[in-house]
Design an enzyme around this catalytic site. Structure first.
Site, mmCIF file in Angstrom:
data_model
loop_
_atom_site.group_PDB
_atom_site.id
_atom_site.type_symbol
_atom_site.label_atom_id
_atom_site.label_comp_id
_atom_site.label_asym_id
_atom_site.label_seq_id
_atom_site.Cartn_x
_atom_site.Cartn_y
_atom_site.Cartn_z
ATOM 1 C CE LYS A 109 -4.081 2.513 0.874
ATOM 2 N NZ LYS A 109 -5.276 2.247 0.093
ATOM 3 N N GLY A 144 -4.415 1.487 -4.392
ATOM 4 C CA GLY A 144 -4.369 2.241 -5.156
ATOM 5 C C GLY A 144 -5.414 2.898 -3.659
#
Ligand SMILES: [Mg+2]
Length: 219
Positions: free
Chosen positions: A37, A107
Site C-alpha cells: 500500500k 491505490g
C-alpha cells in the site's frame, strides 16, 4: 512492464483491499507475491496493510510495510498538505524500485485521485510500470464509472489487466463492461457473510479468475 498488478477502483470503498487479499489466496502458489500500500490516508482508523495481512493470511514476507502513512481519511494530496508534507512520486516508488517479485499494489481511491498539486494516482501507476486491475461495483452506475476509469487508464498508456466486480452479481452490467470496455471481468466477488480469511480464501481459490488470465502479469 513490471510483474504485478496495481489494484485500483472506480471509487473509494469498492473493495480493493478485499480483492487484494483474494489475489494472494488465489495466486501465491503460482508466483511469489508481495502486497504493498504505497499511500494510506486515514491511518488512525484504516490500515489496509493490516487488513490484507489478516484477510489474506499473509506471511511476513508477503507484505511490504514501507509507504506513506497519513492521518485524516481524505484524498492523499489533502491529507499530505494538512500534515505539512508534499508527496513525491519518485520517493513513493523508491521502496520497490529494486524488488524482483510480483507486486500487488493497492491505490488510494480511484485513478484520478491527486497525490499533490500536479500529480495524480494514474501517474504513480505509470511510474511503477504496473498493469491495472480495476475493482468496480456491480450495481447501477457501474457501467459509466468503470468505462470512464478504463478510458482514463488507457489514454495515459496504462495497460488494463482485468476488472473485478464486487457486490451482488449483475450479469447485464458485467456483459456491458466486457463489451464496451473491451476487457475481461476476472471475477464477481459477492458480499461474503461472514467475511473472513477462510471464506475469502475459499471463494478466491474457486471463483477468482479460474482461467488464470492474470497469471501472465504475475510470473
Ligand atoms: Mg483499501
Amino acid at each position: 512492464v513490471r510483474r504485478g498488478l496495481f489494484v485500483t477502483g472506480t471509487d473509494t470503498g469498492v473493495g480493493k483491499t478485499v480483492v487484494s487479499a483474494a489475489l494472494l489466496h488465489r495466486f501465491r502458489g503460482a508466483a511469489p507475491l508481495q502486497y504493498w500500500k504505497p499511500v494510506q490516508t486515514g491511518i488512525e482508523r484504516d490500515d489496509d496493510t493490516r487488513e490484507v495481512r489478516r484477510l489474506g493470511r499473509c506471511r511476513r514476507t508477503e507484505v511490504l510495510d514501507e509507504g506513506v502513512r497519513l492521518r485524516r481519511p481524505l484524498s492523499p494530496h489533502l491529507s499530505a498538505r494538512l500534515a505539512g508534507r508534499r508527496l513525491d512520486v519518485d520517493a513513493i516508488a523508491a521502496p520497490v524500485s529494486r524488488r524482483g517479485g510480483a507486486l500487488i499494489a493497492e491505490g488510494a481511491g480511484g485513478v484520478l485521485v491527486p497525490l499533490n498539486e500536479s500529480v495524480l494516482t494514474v501517474d504513480l501507476i505509470r511510474r511503477l510500470d504496473l498493469p491495472a486491475l480495476v475493482v468496480a461495483r456491480s450495481r447501477l452506475g457501474t457501467i459509466n464509472h468503470t468505462l470512464l476509469t478504463l478510458e482514463a487508464l488507457r489514454t495515459r498508456g496504462v495497460e488494463v489487466a482485468a476488472v473485478v466486480m464486487t457486490g451482488p452479481p449483475n450479469p447485464e452490467n458485467r456483459a456491458a463492461i466486457e463489451h464496451f470496455g473491451r476487457v475481461a471481468v476476472a471475477a464477481e466477488l459477492p458480499v461474503l457473510r461472514p467475511l473472513t480469511a477462510a471464506s475469502l480464501g475459499r471463494w478466491a481459490r474457486t471463483r477468482l479468475d479460474p482461467e488464470g488470465l492474470l497469471l501472465r502479469y504475475l510470473r
